[in-house]
Design an enzyme around this catalytic site. Sequence first.
Site, mmCIF file in Angstrom:
data_model
loop_
_atom_site.group_PDB
_atom_site.id
_atom_site.type_symbol
_atom_site.label_atom_id
_atom_site.label_comp_id
_atom_site.label_asym_id
_atom_site.label_seq_id
_atom_site.Cartn_x
_atom_site.Cartn_y
_atom_site.Cartn_z
ATOM 1 N N TYR A 71 0.845 3.651 6.950
ATOM 2 C CA TYR A 71 2.237 3.214 6.804
ATOM 3 C C TYR A 71 3.177 4.414 6.867
ATOM 4 C CZ TYR A 71 0.542 -1.350 5.089
ATOM 5 O OH TYR A 71 -0.049 -2.588 4.958
ATOM 6 N N LYS A 99 0.841 -1.204 0.000
ATOM 7 C CA LYS A 99 0.000 0.000 0.000
ATOM 8 C C LYS A 99 0.872 1.248 0.000
ATOM 9 C CE LYS A 99 -2.820 -0.381 3.462
ATOM 10 N NZ LYS A 99 -3.929 0.032 4.341
#
Length: 387
Positions: free
Chosen positions: A178, A143
């Site tokens: 993230y 991602k």
Amino acid sequence: MVGSSKGKSTTFAIRIYPYRHLLIASLYLNISYNFLEALKKPTALGGPWKVYGTARRSKPSWFPSTFVDHYISFDASNLDDTIKNLSPISNEVTHVFWVAIQVCENEEANVSINSAMLKNVLDVLKSGTSPRLCRVTLQTGTKQYMGPIFDTSLGIQLLPHDPPFQEDMPRLPYPNFYYALEDLLASYTPSFSYSVHRSSIIIGASSRSVYNSLLCLAVYANICKNQGLPFRFPGNRYTWEHFCDASDARVLAEQHIWAAVSEKAKNQAFNCTNGDVFTWKSFWKELSKVFNVQFVQFDGKEKFDVVEIMKKNASVWDQIVEDNGLFRTKIEDMITSFDALKTVLNFEFQHVSSMTKSRDFGFFGYADTLRSIEMWVRRLQEMKIIP
């Protein structure tokens, strides 16, 4: 990681001569199982390791007791609970292997809860009278290069980078937890160093994990076999015919441990895949062979919802569990990965990451993706999770 999860999993490590001491939180994640297995090997890098296994839930019965020296249950999102359970070892922990995740309805909420979990743990471990924390490894995924693909409010806007994905690609202009976790770790330096590990589709063994794509496919195959249903591919023609990659949980564990004791890996990000590629057609053929179901060619003529098929057969799975004396699982826990997997199986680009940087820095772990499928299925059977 490509997938999403409602579980929480963290690995902490401590060093008190002659040991490095490790703590893992949630034993339900397939990568945690392999962290512990790898760390308990006599040949483990940086060893010997003393292991603290942790999870929000109690330790599952299938988990080998020899993999942990101590077990701690706590909720990383709750600061008081984190203080209560981690303060007693805050002067011992030298390494944290962070594979914890909690997934919410949108990416902004993901940023908030996942940042809070990591910050709670790091703050407690740094608050001791003589803290020893020196390295943190962070598990993320691709991602990084595609954006928050599971956030329905953002998904249609996303423009992913062109594959193969490389670690130096710039961040995309979308919220991404993230990114937030990487920034949080960087904010603690030079108090300690860190590394980031970006996996692909994870293949491993556990009883409950959104990251365990193989587990939900195994349940799907067993239900199809039991009910005489065709084992159809729930993706599109593009992924059926084009290249994809995967991350064997053993390779992920090896890379984390390598980075945890490597000076060269300090404050670096690494992709972590098996180093090969496959088509989902070849993957499906292998699954069909392993589960002894008829291989069904993809024709794309009929759309179907594999999650609905699984839900309708919840009682069938209950009976399979009962008849085979399996570890008690519910269909809703076994199929959570399908929501994420359906997205991956309907990409219109090749999901492939470069492993060049990892090799340049000295990590050469690899796995044959198709060959590993049968091994992991047999492991799930030995653990009495599937028949």
